[in-house]
Design an enzyme around this catalytic site. Structure first.
Site, PDB file in Angstrom:
ATOM      1  N   GLU A 112       0.697  -1.184  -0.065  1.00 53.78           N
ATOM      2  CA  GLU A 112       0.044   0.209  -0.033  1.00 53.78           C
ATOM      3  C   GLU A 112       0.908   1.238  -0.129  1.00 53.78           C
ATOM      4  O   GLU A 112       1.946   1.149   0.700  1.00 53.78           O
ATOM      5  CB  GLU A 112      -0.929  -0.142   1.314  1.00 53.78           C
ATOM      6  CG  GLU A 112      -1.979   1.079   1.266  1.00 53.78           C
ATOM      7  CD  GLU A 112      -3.063   0.686   2.407  1.00 53.78           C
ATOM      8  OE1 GLU A 112      -3.392   1.715   3.083  1.00 53.78           O
ATOM      9  OE2 GLU A 112      -3.538  -0.368   2.357  1.00 53.78           O
ATOM     10  N   ASP A 114      -0.130   5.350   0.721  1.00 55.61           N
ATOM     11  CA  ASP A 114      -1.122   6.352   1.003  1.00 55.61           C
ATOM     12  C   ASP A 114      -0.889   7.726   1.130  1.00 55.61           C
ATOM     13  O   ASP A 114      -0.067   8.293   1.396  1.00 55.61           O
ATOM     14  CB  ASP A 114      -1.543   5.792   2.375  1.00 55.61           C
ATOM     15  CG  ASP A 114      -2.080   4.382   2.687  1.00 55.61           C
ATOM     16  OD1 ASP A 114      -2.659   4.104   1.885  1.00 55.61           O
ATOM     17  OD2 ASP A 114      -1.778   3.822   3.762  1.00 55.61           O
ATOM     18  N   GLU A 116      -3.461  10.255   2.850  1.00 52.88           N
ATOM     19  CA  GLU A 116      -4.640  10.423   3.526  1.00 52.88           C
ATOM     20  C   GLU A 116      -5.144  11.652   4.145  1.00 52.88           C
ATOM     21  O   GLU A 116      -3.978  12.183   4.948  1.00 52.88           O
ATOM     22  CB  GLU A 116      -4.864   9.366   4.680  1.00 52.88           C
ATOM     23  CG  GLU A 116      -4.990   7.918   4.208  1.00 52.88           C
ATOM     24  CD  GLU A 116      -5.136   6.974   5.188  1.00 52.88           C
ATOM     25  OE1 GLU A 116      -6.190   6.118   5.285  1.00 52.88           O
ATOM     26  OE2 GLU A 116      -4.354   6.955   6.254  1.00 52.88           O
TER      27      GLU A 116
END
Length: 343
Positions: A112, A114, A116
């Site tokens: 992953e 990210d 955010e």
């Protein structure tokens, strides 16, 4: 100096860099795609609103559901980018995520990357974080948290993730905010399996704003995040096919693009961003990591700003205490004419 002044100064500095050193933007020649060409609804279909020309999409969060989309393909390394405008006003507990993952395929060993965005109470700026995982290494998260030098709810800004076999770069507009150079010592912690692009808006009231102190308030709903100018490049693969795909040409293309290299002016902008707007770094969190993870580049001047928890030494209650002390001292200084002459 106030936070507003710092933000204004940084914006001016970035503008100067754009004029002097970034004349050829890393993102001027992107191949942008329509929603139909590159993306598919993920959840909350009723809260996913595509524009009539199919070049943009709005993701809504209300008290019933959030929403999200996913790229139609998975990519073995790639460049993922979109212009994004975040919800305005009170956004506590609201998370808007722009990230890559393969968790639907590799549930226990997922990778992953990210970006955010963590909402905030009305009048306070959005904060955001970047992170990366490889091979299910979620206990060894590599979070960094930041503020922005602009209001991301007023207009669109471009957010981008580059992922190659050798490096990862997170971009905000033309400013690289984080670079991770692959280290052999990282082993499987470096993302290596094909990933799709995701974008979501959802209620994270239990942790997103001040550790869950402030919750989503649906009097301000629907919360709306807007996305447009999608760009996806990489080696499209089926992650479970038996015959591996040769992605050498795709990787060579990615590494030849302007967004794959950070020039001296961009590196200076990145350094200034991290000095002024990064307020947590796992690399300086010696409580969590007594020995910094192998990809960390410890900058002595940067390290001096952080506690052993990886958080800024100056902020929160300490900042309030300093402001209170200054207010208490100011009348005494102003009451003495001789003191005023020295100021």
């Amino acid at each position: 100096m106030s936070k507003l002044s710092y933000n204004l100064i940084f914006s001016i500095i970035i503008f100067v860099f754009l004029c002097l050193g970034l004349r050829s933007s890393a993102f001027t020649n992107l191949n942008t795609l329509s929603f139909e060409e590159s993306l598919s609804p993920l959840f909350g279909d009723a809260n996913l609103v595509r524009s009539p020309d199919d070049l943009s999409v709005r993701l809504l969060l209300d008290k019933y559901t959030g929403s999200g989309f996913i790229s139609s393909n998975m990519y073995q390394h790639g460049f993922y980018s979109s212009m994004i405008k975040l919800p305005a006003d009170y956004t506590a507990g609201v998370v808007v995520a722009f990230y890559t993952s393969n968790g639907d395929v590799f549930q226990k060993t997922h990778d992953e990357l990210d970006i955010e965005f963590l909402g905030n109470i009305k009048g306070k700026p959005w904060r955001f974080q970047t992170n990366l995982y490889g091979n299910g290494s979620t206990p060894r998260g590599r979070e960094e948290r930041y503020r922005l030098w602009f209001d991301p709810s007023k207009e669109f800004h471009r957010y981008s993730i580059l992922w190659t076999p050798h490096k990862i770069i997170f971009w905000v507009d033309d400013v690289p905010i984080r670079e991770v150079i692959r280290s052999e010592a990282m082993g499987a912690d470096y993302p290596a399996k094909p990933m799709a692009l995701y974008a979501t808006i959802w209620d994270a009231s239990d942790w997103a704003t001040s550790g869950g102190k402030y919750k989503a308030n649906y009097k301000f709903a629907p919360f709306v995040a807007e996305f447009k100018s999608f760009s996806l490049d990489g080696c499209s693969v089926d992650p479970i096919q038996e015959v591996p795909v040769d992605c050498a040409d795709s990787v060579e293309f990615l590494e030849s693009q302007d967004y794959s290299a950070i020039n001296s002016h961009q590196r200076a902008a990145m350094r200034r961003f991290r000095q002024r707007f990064m307020y947590y770094s796992y690399c300086y969190d010696t409580v969590r990591y007594p020995e910094p993870p192998p990809e960390c580049v410890i900058v002595p001047a940067e390290k001096g700003r952080f506690r052993d928890t990886g958080r800024l030494k100056f902020g929160g209650t300490e900042a309030r205490e300093r402001r209170r002390n200054r207010r208490q001292q100011r009348p005494e200084i102003e009451s003495d004419p001789d003191e005023r002459k020295l100021l």
